[in-house]
Design a protein around this motif. Sequence first.
Motif, short mmCIF file in Angstrom:
data_model
loop_
_atom_site.label_atom_id
_atom_site.label_comp_id
_atom_site.label_asym_id
_atom_site.label_seq_id
_atom_site.Cartn_x
_atom_site.Cartn_y
_atom_site.Cartn_z
N ALA A 62 0.85 -1.19 0.00
CA ALA A 62 0.00 0.00 0.00
C ALA A 62 0.88 1.24 0.00
CB ALA A 62 -0.90 0.00 1.23
N THR A 63 0.77 2.04 -1.06
CA THR A 63 1.57 3.26 -1.19
C THR A 63 0.67 4.46 -0.94
OG1 THR A 63 3.00 2.16 -2.81
CG2 THR A 63 3.10 4.56 -2.71
N LEU A 64 0.94 5.18 0.14
CA LEU A 64 0.08 6.27 0.57
C LEU A 64 0.36 7.54 -0.22
CD1 LEU A 64 -2.04 7.32 2.66
CD2 LEU A 64 -0.08 7.96 4.10
N TYR A 65 -0.69 8.13 -0.81
CA TYR A 65 -0.58 9.38 -1.54
C TYR A 65 -0.73 10.57 -0.60
CZ TYR A 65 -0.09 8.73 -6.57
OH TYR A 65 0.41 8.50 -7.83
N ASN A 93 -2.51 15.84 -9.06
CA ASN A 93 -3.94 16.02 -8.75
C ASN A 93 -4.24 16.35 -7.29
OD1 ASN A 93 -3.21 13.50 -7.87
ND2 ASN A 93 -4.58 12.37 -9.22
N LEU A 94 -3.27 16.30 -6.40
CA LEU A 94 -3.53 16.64 -5.00
C LEU A 94 -3.21 18.10 -4.65
CD1 LEU A 94 -2.47 13.49 -2.93
CD2 LEU A 94 -4.69 14.09 -3.88
N ILE A 95 -2.62 18.83 -5.60
CA ILE A 95 -2.33 20.24 -5.35
C ILE A 95 -2.72 21.08 -6.56
CG2 ILE A 95 -0.42 19.67 -3.79
CD1 ILE A 95 1.49 20.63 -5.97
N GLU A 96 -2.95 22.36 -6.32
CA GLU A 96 -3.26 23.28 -7.41
C GLU A 96 -1.96 23.76 -8.06
OE1 GLU A 96 -5.80 26.44 -6.16
OE2 GLU A 96 -7.10 25.13 -5.00
N GLU A 97 -2.06 24.11 -9.33
CA GLU A 97 -0.86 24.52 -10.08
C GLU A 97 -0.16 25.70 -9.43
OE1 GLU A 97 0.51 25.29 -14.71
OE2 GLU A 97 -1.62 25.16 -14.19
N HIS A 134 5.44 11.92 -7.23
CA HIS A 134 4.53 11.93 -8.38
C HIS A 134 4.64 13.31 -9.02
CE1 HIS A 134 0.36 10.95 -10.14
NE2 HIS A 134 0.63 12.17 -10.56
N VAL A 135 5.36 13.39 -10.15
CA VAL A 135 5.59 14.68 -10.79
C VAL A 135 4.32 15.12 -11.52
CG1 VAL A 135 8.05 14.23 -11.01
CG2 VAL A 135 6.52 13.63 -12.90
N ARG A 136 4.31 16.36 -11.96
CA ARG A 136 3.10 16.89 -12.61
C ARG A 136 3.07 16.59 -14.11
NH1 ARG A 136 -0.44 20.39 -10.35
NH2 ARG A 136 -1.95 21.39 -11.73
N LYS A 331 -1.01 -1.41 -4.41
CA LYS A 331 -2.14 -0.51 -4.61
C LYS A 331 -1.82 0.83 -3.95
CE LYS A 331 -7.18 -0.99 -4.45
NZ LYS A 331 -7.26 -1.34 -5.88
N THR A 332 -2.09 1.91 -4.65
CA THR A 332 -1.98 3.22 -4.00
C THR A 332 -3.23 3.46 -3.16
OG1 THR A 332 -2.83 4.22 -6.03
CG2 THR A 332 -0.47 4.29 -5.68
N VAL A 333 -3.05 4.13 -2.03
CA VAL A 333 -4.16 4.41 -1.12
C VAL A 333 -4.15 5.89 -0.77
CG1 VAL A 333 -4.15 2.06 -0.19
CG2 VAL A 333 -2.84 3.85 0.96
N VAL A 334 -5.31 6.39 -0.36
CA VAL A 334 -5.42 7.81 -0.03
C VAL A 334 -5.78 8.04 1.43
CG1 VAL A 334 -5.95 8.51 -2.39
CG2 VAL A 334 -7.81 7.85 -0.86
N TYR A 335 -6.03 6.97 2.18
CA TYR A 335 -6.33 7.08 3.61
C TYR A 335 -5.42 6.13 4.39
CZ TYR A 335 -10.60 9.36 1.96
OH TYR A 335 -11.49 10.20 1.35
N PRO A 336 -4.84 6.58 5.50
CA PRO A 336 -3.92 5.72 6.26
C PRO A 336 -4.54 4.42 6.73
CG PRO A 336 -3.67 8.00 6.95
CD PRO A 336 -4.86 7.96 6.04
N ASN A 337 -5.86 4.41 7.01
CA ASN A 337 -6.44 3.17 7.53
C ASN A 337 -6.67 2.12 6.45
OD1 ASN A 337 -8.68 4.29 6.27
ND2 ASN A 337 -10.06 4.02 7.99
N GLN A 338 -6.24 2.40 5.23
CA GLN A 338 -6.28 1.40 4.17
C GLN A 338 -4.97 0.62 4.06
OE1 GLN A 338 -7.16 3.73 0.67
NE2 GLN A 338 -9.33 3.92 1.15
#
Length: 402
Positions: A62-65, A93-97, A134-136, A331-338
């Motif tokens: 599990a790779t945390l984003y 996709n997690l930050i604005e330009e 993760h580059v833009r 699998k990439t995950v977006v929540y630590p409890n995953q």
Amino acid sequence: EYKSNISFSLKVNANYINFERGITMRHYMHLSDSELNKIFYKKPEAFDNTTKKNQLRYALGATLYLPATKYIAPYLLEKRYSHLTSFVMCFENLIEERNINIAEKTLLNTLRTLKMAENENRINKDELPLFFIHVRDPLQFERLYEILIKDKDIISYISGFFLPKFNSNNADAYLSTVKKIRLISEYIYALPIIESKEIISLASRISELITLEKTIFEYRDMILGIRIGGSYINSVLGVNSLEAMSIYDVGITASIIYDIINSFINLSYEDIAIYSSSWDKKITSFQTVSKSSNAFDQNKVIYNHAFTHDPSLDGFIREILLDKLNGCVGKTVVYPNQISIVNALYSVERKDYELALSINSSNEPSLNYGEQINNKIWSNKILSLSKIYGVLNENYSAVDLF
């Protein structure tokens, strides 16, 4: 900051602070030695970014984003999440330009803090999770490279770069930058994300996949694996799956994913890994229908039998099992409890481990040559996974690791 409200056995997801020094990173760091000895027939082995590629490609789990604007250094130095073994700082996709410059400065501060901590003997690199970026896009990647080479010592803390919208038009630009960085540190890898519009469109999909397979084969020594960008594919298609629905249940998306896996499956036997897309739904509780770990039946979960009282968690577990069946190993995950759920489900059952040992130690004359080759492919993968995720004792299941 994440606070756990998991009610049954997901103790790993609390803000678990572990200041113990000198423990090389491995999966299930939240478990004590006595728990490891009880649960595992063969305990998981340590790894870091210098581990041989053929083994490391299976280790991400599990790779945390995280957004690249987040200053992650304190979390790493305090081992705030002891179960975290790989993470990604995201510039897309997690930050604005408009925040890219801030994110680049934050990333540098994080890397410099880690270097300072090691210089002061407060941490060793082999205690840290694998650190990915993760580059833009290719232009931002090239600019980031120019920033990083001004302070070359910090590059050794990076394990690789996720390359979004990877396609035949930008592959050379992306990979040429990775090649330059690898001249400074050979332990940095490319991880292309297969999600471009050329892949989504049926008219261009097959020719694009053929081209990408040839490119990735050519550069396979510096590519750890590919990631399937299922969330982006869904967004382009305008698809929004239901709470408990796996990405494999969405026919139009699944057809694209199957084509991607089919195109790279031969490469995955020896050279790269295939990582599945993220699960972006929240898991709010964990209470099993039966509190006995022996009640966990993978076949029933795959066939949509309820295992927990949270439909999203059941869907998440089911998708991971389908990932495995389709050849994915992370699998990439977006929540630590995953995190703990993904890693637990890649642990190896003892019967599979012993069968894999048997296959690798003999040439069964009753099998034809093709069957022998297929069995060896399976057994080699099982034995590799057993080193990273361990082999469970009888009467224990993945649930005991959640």
